[in-house]
Enzyme design. Structure first.
Site, mmCIF file in Angstrom:
data_model
loop_
_atom_site.group_PDB
_atom_site.id
_atom_site.type_symbol
_atom_site.label_atom_id
_atom_site.label_comp_id
_atom_site.label_asym_id
_atom_site.label_seq_id
_atom_site.Cartn_x
_atom_site.Cartn_y
_atom_site.Cartn_z
ATOM 1 N N HIS A 4 0.853 -1.193 0.000
ATOM 2 C CA HIS A 4 0.000 0.000 0.000
ATOM 3 C C HIS A 4 0.887 1.242 0.000
ATOM 4 O O HIS A 4 1.972 1.244 0.590
ATOM 5 C CB HIS A 4 -0.901 0.010 1.246
ATOM 6 C CG HIS A 4 -2.008 1.003 1.140
ATOM 7 N ND1 HIS A 4 -1.823 2.331 1.450
ATOM 8 C CD2 HIS A 4 -3.283 0.881 0.724
ATOM 9 C CE1 HIS A 4 -2.959 2.970 1.254
ATOM 10 N NE2 HIS A 4 -3.855 2.126 0.810
ATOM 11 N N ASP A 10 -7.772 -5.260 -0.057
ATOM 12 C CA ASP A 10 -8.355 -6.011 -1.184
ATOM 13 C C ASP A 10 -8.029 -7.495 -1.136
ATOM 14 O O ASP A 10 -8.586 -8.283 -1.893
ATOM 15 C CB ASP A 10 -7.824 -5.426 -2.506
ATOM 16 C CG ASP A 10 -8.168 -3.957 -2.646
ATOM 17 O OD1 ASP A 10 -7.239 -3.145 -2.828
ATOM 18 O OD2 ASP A 10 -9.355 -3.635 -2.516
#
Ligand code: MLT
Length: 419
Positions: A301, A358
Site C-alpha cells: 500500500h 483487497d
C-alpha cells in the site's frame, strides 16, 4: 542564482530590489522550478479533516474514531453520516437520515432506457458510473454551483439512496434477469441483497449474517484520504461540475486493477493458483522473479508501511462468516498460505508487501454470493460516503480548481516546413 542545487545565470538587473525579485520570480516560472512528484508520492493535493491514516502504525480513523470500533459498534449509514456531516448521529438524526434515504431509493423509469442500452457483457462498474452520471439529466439543478445547501444535501441523499438500486440493476443487466425494485421495509444491505438476488415468482429473504457482514465491509471501505479515486472526485468537483459527475469520475478511477479493481484481481489470482495445483511457493517465487510478469495482487500500500488495519479485520471476518455460512472455500487457505509465506520472506518484508484491504475482501464477497465482477461495485458503494464527504469539504473550503503544473521537456523552437 543558486536554486534547487542548480546555478542559474541571472541577467544584470538595474533598479530596486523589488524589480530584481519580480524578475527572478519570472525567471523561475520560465525555468519551471516546481517540485515534480508523479502520483503524489510525497506531496499532498490538499488538507482534510475527514480521515486519518498512520502509515507506520497501521492506524485508520474516520473523524477521529478508530475503524475497529466503528466496524464493531456502528452501522454503515451511521458511519456515512459521521463522514459526511462530521459527527455520529443522534437517534433522532439517524432516523431522519435513514427515512430520507428510504424516500429516494426508487429511480426514474427512464433509467431503464439507459440500462437497456448496455449489452449484457458490460462490466457493472461501467454501468454504475454511467447511471450515476445520468442523474444530472434527472436533477439538472445539480449543475448550478450556486444552488442552496438544502439542494446540495438532497443530491447527497439521492446518491446514497440510489447507488444500491443502480448497483443491483447493473448486476441484473449482466445476468440478463429482470430488475427488482427497492423494498423500503428492509435495512440498507438487506434491501440491496434482495434487489441483487430475488428472482421473479420466488421469495427472497436476506440472511442476517450476510447483511451484517456486508454492512461491516462497507464501513471498512467508507473512506481512505486522498487516494486515486478520492482525489479524482475532488479534482472533477473543483471545476464546479455536478456532484453526480464528480462521483461518476471517482467510480471510474476506482475501477482500475491497481485501485478498487484489485479485489477482483486478487480472486482471479487465487483461482489461478488453485487451478495450478495450489502451489503457493511456486507463485511466491514467480512474484520475486523480475523476469516473470506475475505479481501478487492485494499486497502492499502507498501509505501503510507494515500492515493495513482493514485487512486484519476482514481476515478475521472471513473466518467468522465462512464458518457461520458453512462455506469451505479452499482459496481462503491459499490466501493464508500466501500471506504467511510473504510475511516471512525478506523479499516482501523489504518491499513492505503484506495483505491490504483487497486481499481478503473478495473471499468474503464470494461467500456472501456476490459475483466476482461485482466486487469493485461493492467497494464503490462503501466508498460513496467518503467521496461525498471529501467533495463537500472541498466545496465548503472554497478550494480553487485543481490544476497540477508540469515541467515541459519537449522542443521549444521548431521551423515549420510544408509537405
Ligand atoms: C483505498 O482504500 O482506497 C485503497 O487502500 C487505496 C488507497 O487508499 O490508496
Amino acid at each position: 542564482l543558486s536554486y534547487g542545487g542548480k546555478e542559474y545565470e541571472l541577467p544584470v538587473i538595474e533598479g530596486t530590489e523589488n524589480e530584481k525579485a519580480i524578475d527572478i520570480a519570472k525567471l523561475r516560472g520560465q525555468t519551471g522550478l516546481i517540485t515534480i512528484d508523479p502520483g503524489f508520492k510525497n506531496t499532498g493535493s490538499t488538507s482534510s479533516a475527514i480521515t486519518y491514516l498512520d502509515g507506520e502504525n497501521g492506524i485508520l480513523k474516520y473523524r477521529g474514531y478508530g475503524i475497529e470500533e466503528l466496524a464493531e459498534k456502528s452501522s454503515f449509514l451511521e458511519v456515512a453520516y459521521l463522514l459526511i456531516y462530521g459527527d455520529l448521529p443522534s437517534q433522532k438524526e439517524y432516523e431522519k437520515f435513514t427515512r430520507e434515504i428510504t424516500t429516494h431509493t426508487l429511480v426514474h423509469e427512464d433509467i431503464k432506457k439507459i440500462l437497456d442500452g448496455f449489452p449484457s457483457r458490460s462490466h457493472p462498474m461501467g454501468v454504475l458510473s454511467s447511471l450515476i452520471c445520468s442523474l444530472t439529466a434527472f436533477y439538472p439543478e445539480s449543475l448550478d454551483p450556486t444552488r442552496n445547501e438544502e439542494a446540495v444535501n438532497l443530491s447527497i441523499i439521492r446518491l446514497l439512496a440510489k447507488i444500491p438500486t443502480f448497483a443491483a440493476w447493473a448486476f441484473k443487466n449482466k445476468v440478463g434477469h429482470p430488475v427488482n425494485y427497492p423494498d423500503n421495509s428492509l435495512d440498507y444491505c438487506s434491501n440491496f441483497l434482495k434487489m441483487m438476488f430475488a428472482l421473479p415468482a420466488e421469495g427472497y429473504d436476506a440472511d442476517p449474517v450476510v447483511a451484517k457482514a456486508l454492512d461491516q465491509l462497507l464501513i471498512l471501505h467508507a473512506d481512505h484520504e486522498q487516494n486515486c479515486s478520492t482525489s479524482t472526485v475532488r479534482m472533477v468537483g473543483s471545476s464546479q461540475a455536478s456532484i453526480y459527475a464528480s462521483i461518476s469520475a471517482g467510480i471510474n478511477a476506482l475501477w482500475g486493477p491497481l485501485h478498487g479493481g484489485a479485489n477482483q484481481a486478487v480472486i482471479e489470482m487465487l483461482e489461478e493458483i488453485k487451478a495450478d495445483g495450489g502451489d503457493t511457493k511456486k507463485f511466491i517465487d514467480k512474484a520475486k522473479d523480475k523476469n516473470d510478469p506475475f505479481r501478487l495482487m492485494g499486497f502492499g500500500h502507498r501509505v501503510y508501511k507494515n500492515f493495513d488495519p482493514r485487512a486484519k479485520i476482514i481476515k478475521k471476518a472471513a473466518d467468522d462468516v465462512l464458518a457461520k455460512l458453512g462455506v469451505n472455500d479452499p482459496i481462503l487457505d491459499i490466501a493464508k498460505e500466501l500471506e504467511e509465506a510473504a510475511l516471512s520472506d525478506q523479499y516482501f518484508i523489504d518491499r513492505n508487501l503484506y495483505p491490504n484491504v483487497d486481499f481478503y475482501s473478495g473471499i468474503i464477497y464470494r461467500a456472501l454470493g456476490i459475483p466476482t465482477d461485482m466486487f469493485t461495485v461493492m467497494f464503490a458503494i462503501g466508498r460513496l460516503p467518503g467521496w461525498i464527504a471529501q467533495w463537500k469539504e472541498m466545496r465548503e473550503n472554497n478550494e480553487p480548481i485543481g490544476r497540477p503544473r508540469q515541467v515541459y521537456t519537449g522542443a521549444t523552437e521548431r521551423e515549420y516546413v510544408s509537405m
